[in-house]
Design an enzyme around this catalytic site. Structure first.
Site, PDB file in Angstrom:
ATOM      1  CG  HIS A 106      -1.587  -2.012  -7.498  1.00 54.63           C
ATOM      2  ND1 HIS A 106      -0.726  -1.877  -6.444  1.00 54.63           N
ATOM      3  CD2 HIS A 106      -1.059  -2.946  -8.296  1.00 54.63           C
ATOM      4  CE1 HIS A 106       0.281  -2.713  -6.611  1.00 54.63           C
ATOM      5  NE2 HIS A 106       0.102  -3.379  -7.723  1.00 54.63           N
ATOM      6  CG  ASP A 141      -1.800  -1.204   1.307  1.00 55.81           C
ATOM      7  OD1 ASP A 141      -2.268  -1.656   0.250  1.00 55.81           O
ATOM      8  OD2 ASP A 141      -1.974  -1.723   2.421  1.00 55.81           O
TER       9      ASP A 141
HETATM   10  P1  GDP Z   1      -0.321   0.091  -3.730  1.00 55.49           P
HETATM   11  O1  GDP Z   1      -0.930  -1.213  -3.365  1.00 55.49           O
HETATM   12  O2  GDP Z   1       1.131   0.176  -3.345  1.00 55.49           O
HETATM   13  O3  GDP Z   1      -0.544   0.460  -5.154  1.00 55.49           O
HETATM   14  O4  GDP Z   1      -1.022   1.193  -2.850  1.00 55.49           O
HETATM   15  P2  GDP Z   1      -2.589   1.507  -2.743  1.00 55.49           P
HETATM   16  O5  GDP Z   1      -3.097   1.822  -4.051  1.00 55.49           O
HETATM   17  O6  GDP Z   1      -3.284   0.482  -1.966  1.00 55.49           O
HETATM   18  O7  GDP Z   1      -2.539   2.757  -1.772  1.00 55.49           O
HETATM   19  C1  GDP Z   1      -2.087   3.973  -2.150  1.00 55.49           C
HETATM   20  C2  GDP Z   1      -3.202   4.971  -1.982  1.00 55.49           C
HETATM   21  O8  GDP Z   1      -2.658   6.247  -1.949  1.00 55.49           O
HETATM   22  C3  GDP Z   1      -4.183   5.017  -3.139  1.00 55.49           C
HETATM   23  O9  GDP Z   1      -5.436   5.397  -2.662  1.00 55.49           O
HETATM   24  C4  GDP Z   1      -3.588   6.071  -4.062  1.00 55.49           C
HETATM   25  O10 GDP Z   1      -4.528   6.703  -4.895  1.00 55.49           O
HETATM   26  C5  GDP Z   1      -3.066   7.023  -3.056  1.00 55.49           C
HETATM   27  N1  GDP Z   1      -1.892   7.763  -3.445  1.00 55.49           N
HETATM   28  C6  GDP Z   1      -0.789   7.347  -4.151  1.00 55.49           C
HETATM   29  N2  GDP Z   1       0.128   8.322  -4.176  1.00 55.49           N
HETATM   30  C7  GDP Z   1      -0.384   9.355  -3.473  1.00 55.49           C
HETATM   31  C8  GDP Z   1       0.116  10.647  -3.101  1.00 55.49           C
HETATM   32  O11 GDP Z   1       1.225  11.028  -3.405  1.00 55.49           O
HETATM   33  N3  GDP Z   1      -0.711  11.426  -2.359  1.00 55.49           N
HETATM   34  C9  GDP Z   1      -1.939  11.035  -1.950  1.00 55.49           C
HETATM   35  N4  GDP Z   1      -2.666  11.860  -1.214  1.00 55.49           N
HETATM   36  N5  GDP Z   1      -2.431   9.825  -2.261  1.00 55.49           N
HETATM   37  C10 GDP Z   1      -1.665   9.015  -3.000  1.00 55.49           C
END
Ligand code: GDP
Length: 431
Positions: A40, A12
């Site tokens: 994701h 995440d």
């Molecule tokens: P992953 O499994 O590593 O892809 O992570 P997730 O998608 O589960 O969690 C990342 C969350 O953070 C998602 O809701 C993204 O849209 C959000 N996100 C990613 N980068 C950023 C950022 O730089 N700022 C903010 N506020 N949200 C982000």
């Protein structure tokens, strides 16, 4: 040129967004491990999507999305996911599925669920997607490879042989209904028909793609600390989350992986059980959870609230080292803009001694966080495109963490959208 996008921590970290962004330049995006147990989240011009099985390149029409042999493939979920994006006007992506990938069977999900029920309070916090039973069977050599769906004689014999064993467990350990082999065979026939159009000899395809100079992106799921060998065993996932495994789970030579982008979130979060040294609780955690990510830190697959903590330099330094990081992508930095002060975990105290080396699980359980507190920047940083325009305290935070972990932070994500990204020159990176 092969690049990998992987996580430094518990998952995440924002890998989906970074992959989606890097996929702009990629001809091929490959999932190389894991299954539909994690997700994701991607925000782009089509809207907001939670992907579980599809690679994060599916939103571009110039990329080929590949499910590699290392994945736990849940065929109905893959079909549903394709449907869910095309229903929202995303053009049908070009998808290839390795002929060597193995299939998550309906009984894997049942066994996962029954085992969690049996363990009760001692459960692993599984998402019940069948991942642990799937990988157990793969290595016990009773898994089903997609290619086997096309050999009817083999399939029938194998179903009967495997089911005999599964039924003993179902009946005697879990006291649940037995599997009927003919019904399972019918299900597998339907899987065969669904998956047939996508099947490909992926390692050959990648060999030719590398020869042709294509850009290939390996997309990892979860992060270093969930790796079964190098993570917080047994509170780990069942397939390797390391970039090195990308070579195996996709089917390409290890020396072709030239760049490893390790994604690190500006604070910590974790799902499931297991030691989490920099964890915070109560109102402090609730506020960070509410403000975190894009609309709160809740699991993309399960919706469960994530456990929250401050940035952990010990875990992240180790997480980056085990990945073989060439570039750190530091994400979700914008979220911390509300804090007057930001604690950072810089060491672990174990049996009265302070260490910055990440220990084995038994010692990790005893670790207490050593925090240093940095001043906050108290402003919105979304929309900023140049590193130098970030507030001084924000840059200090980035540079403090870079020094602690010892790997170059070259990308900073300051919002969920594709373009919320700052490229940074790091003194730790020569090129
Ligand atoms: P992953 O499994 O590593 O892809 O992570 P997730 O998608 O589960 O969690 C990342 C969350 O953070 C998602 O809701 C993204 O849209 C959000 N996100 C990613 N980068 C950023 C950022 O730089 N700022 C903010 N506020 N949200 C982000």
């Amino acid at each position: 040129m092969v690049k990998a996008v992987v996580g430094a921590n518990w998952g995440d970290e924002g890998k989906g967004k970074i992959t989606d962004m890097l996929a702009r330049e990629a001809d091929i995006v490959i999932r190389f491990q894991g299954g539909a147990n994690a997700g994701h989240t991607i925000v782009n011009n089509y809207g907001k999507f939670a992907l579980h099985t599809l690679p994060s390149g599916v939103f571009y029409n110039h990329t080929t999305s590949i499910i590699g042999n290392g994945v736990a493939l849940d065929i109905p979920i893959l079909m549903k996911e394709i449907q869910s994006i095309t229903d929202r006007n995303v053009p049908m992506p070009k998808i290839l599925v390795s002929d060597r990938v193995q299939i998550v069977m309906p009984y894997h999900k049942l066994l996962d669920q029954y085992e969690e029920e049996r363990l009760g309070g001692k459960s692993f916090g599984s998402t019940k997607s069948g991942i642990a039973p799937f990988y157990s069977d793969k290595y016990a050599k009773i898994g089903f490879q997609v290619s086997e769906l096309f050999d009817e004689v083999l399939l029938k014999e194998k179903v009967e042989r495997v089911i005999e064993q599964k039924n003993i467990i179902l009946e005697h350990l879990y006291h649940k209904p037995a599997i009927v082999p003919s019904e399972l065979l019918d299900t597998l026939h339907s899987y065969r028909d669904m998956i047939k159009p996508f099947i490909c000899d992926v390692s050959q395809y990648l060999y030719e793609a590398i020869e042709a100079g294509k850009n290939i992106l390996l997309e990892g799921q979860l992060g270093t600390l969930k790796d079964p060998d190098h993570g917080i065993y047994p509170m780990v996932t069942s397939s390797s989350t390391l970039a090195a495994y990308g070579a195996i789970g996709a089917g390409l030579p290890p020396y072709e992986i030239k760049e490893i982008y390790t994604v690190c979130k500006a604070y910590s979060s974790a799902v499931g059980a297991g030691a989490f040294v920099s964890e915070i609780f109560g109102e402090e955690a609730d506020e960070l959870r509410r403000r975190g990510g894009d609309g709160g830190e809740y699991g993309a697959t399960t919706g469960r609230p994530r456990r929250m903590g401050w940035f952990d330099c010990v875990a992240s330094k180790y997480g980056c080292r085990m990945q073989g990081t060439t570039d750190v992508c530091f994400t979700v930095l914008d979220v911390l803009g509300y804090l007057d002060e930001i604690p950072v975990c810089t060491g672990y105290e174990i049996d009265g001694e302070i260490t910055t080396q990440f220990p084995v699980t038994a010692r990790l359980e005893k670790a207490k966080p050593v925090f240093e507190t940095l001043p906050g920047w108290k402003t919105e940083i979304r929309g900023i495109k140049n590193y130098d325009e970030l507030p001084q305290n924000c840059r200090n935070y980035v540079e403090f963490i870079e020094k602690q972990i010892g790997y170059p932070i070259t990308l900073i994500s300051n919002g969920p959208a594709r373009d919320d990204i700052i490229y940074r020159k790091s003194s730790l990176k020569s090129k």
